[in-house]
Design a protein around this motif. Structure first.
Motif, PDB file in Angstrom:
ATOM      1  N   ASP A  66      50.997  24.644  68.422  1.00 41.72           N
ATOM      2  CA  ASP A  66      50.984  23.221  68.743  1.00 41.72           C
ATOM      3  C   ASP A  66      51.181  23.015  70.241  1.00 41.72           C
ATOM      4  OD1 ASP A  66      50.852  20.504  68.224  1.00 41.72           O
ATOM      5  OD2 ASP A  66      52.990  20.320  67.806  1.00 41.72           O
ATOM      6  N   LYS A  68      50.378  25.122  72.611  1.00 40.11           N
ATOM      7  CA  LYS A  68      49.177  25.589  73.300  1.00 40.11           C
ATOM      8  C   LYS A  68      48.051  24.559  73.220  1.00 40.11           C
ATOM      9  CE  LYS A  68      46.042  29.572  73.520  1.00 40.11           C
ATOM     10  NZ  LYS A  68      45.714  30.904  72.949  1.00 40.11           N
ATOM     11  N   LYS A  69      47.944  23.874  72.088  1.00 37.60           N
ATOM     12  CA  LYS A  69      46.839  22.938  71.878  1.00 37.60           C
ATOM     13  C   LYS A  69      47.161  21.509  72.325  1.00 37.60           C
ATOM     14  CE  LYS A  69      44.882  25.500  67.977  1.00 37.60           C
ATOM     15  NZ  LYS A  69      44.563  25.498  66.524  1.00 37.60           N
ATOM     16  N   ARG A 191      42.920  14.599  69.304  1.00 37.41           N
ATOM     17  CA  ARG A 191      42.473  15.815  68.618  1.00 37.41           C
ATOM     18  C   ARG A 191      41.876  15.521  67.244  1.00 37.41           C
ATOM     19  NH1 ARG A 191      47.399  19.563  68.167  1.00 37.41           N
ATOM     20  NH2 ARG A 191      45.816  20.907  67.217  1.00 37.41           N
TER      21      ARG A 191
END
Length: 281
Positions: A66, A68-69, A191
């Motif tokens: 989470d 990282k994104k 996202r």
């Protein structure tokens, strides 16, 4: 607008401003949207200058994927902030500037506030929040700091943090800013697929239904109603729904006329986690 990337230069700049200016502060993790902008505009209305921090804090993520994104859109964020009227200072640090040699957290006793809802599902989250907010408060030394009510539990935690650390800062909670379909604005919304964005409105619709039925329906029946609504939705997966005392955040099993209650939801659209809440009485 001036951008600082190092705390030493920001502290030096603000030391002159403090002598004559009232300072407002809006801490963010970037990927700014109209919800953030509403906080900043309120801060600009009530203060001589406003500091906006943009920092994705690693210690409040219990899921490395989470972290990282999480969307990082610093250039777009700066462009958005440049459109605002008023004196805005941006603090855009690297991890090393805030944590130096050790990315570690301070363990806090938030008097039970951190043990409910998000605290049950995100281990160590609020110690990470408390650690970074305390660091930022001690750098900026604002008169007033602004937080959105979408993260209502976090708002209560920050109020407690100010008391624990004995900081002379007024904490202001600001109303949730919503998309046209009712979904609470969040950096994570970027996202979502178009289908997920459409289906995620079940969160808002369910909260509204709970609010409408709160006075005439038991908490047990409301819990069952919410579970059923999400079972009928093939896209959204409910992580938790809780009706809690607004002050203590303790889960309510029955109603007390003297208490204020708020409904809280966390749900997943695929791997994207969304949260929302709504006052009930």
């Amino acid at each position: 607008m001036v951008i600082y990337t190092q705390k030493e230069t920001l502290i030096q700049a603000l030391s002159f401003a403090k002598k004559k200016d009232k300072i407002g502060f809006v801490p963010t993790m970037g990927a700014l949207h109209e919800g953030h902008i509403s906080l900043i505009k309120k801060a600009l209305e009530e203060n001589d200058l406003v500091v906006v921090s943009i920092f994705v804090n690693p210690t409040q993520f219990d899921n490395s994927a989470d972290l990282k994104k999480y969307p990082r859109t610093a250039d777009d964020d700066i462009s958005l902030l440049k459109k605002l009227k008023g004196e805005v200072i941006v603090y855009l640090p690297e991890v090393s500037d805030l944590y130096e040699d050790s990315v570690s957290v301070k363990n806090y006793n938030f008097g039970g506030l951190a043990n409910e809802m998000e605290g049950k599902h995100r281990s160590g989250h609020f110690d990470g929040v408390g650690t970074i907010v305390n660091k930022l408060f001690r750098i900026v030394k604002p008169n007033v700091a602004y937080f959105g009510e979408k993260d209502f539990q976090q708002l209560q935690i920050v109020k407690k943090l100010v008391s624990i650390e004995n900081l002379p800062i007024k904490i202001v909670g600001c109303p949730i800013f919503r998309e046209l379909n009712g979904l609470a604005m969040s950096s994570r919304n970027k996202r979502l697929t178009a289908k997920q964005f459409e289906e995620a409105t079940i969160i808002y619709k369910t909260l509204k239904e709970v609010k409408e039925k709160f006075s005439s329906t038991s908490i047990a029946d409301l819990n069952a109603l919410v579970a059923e609504r999400f079972l009928q939705n093939p896209i959204m997966n409910l992580e938790y729904f809780e009706i809690a005392n607004e002050k203590t955040l303790k889960t309510a099993k029955r109603k007390n006329k003297a208490s204020k209650y708020r409904a809280f939801i966390a749900a997943f659209a695929g791997e994207i986690r969304l949260i929302d809440n709504m006052p009930l009485n």
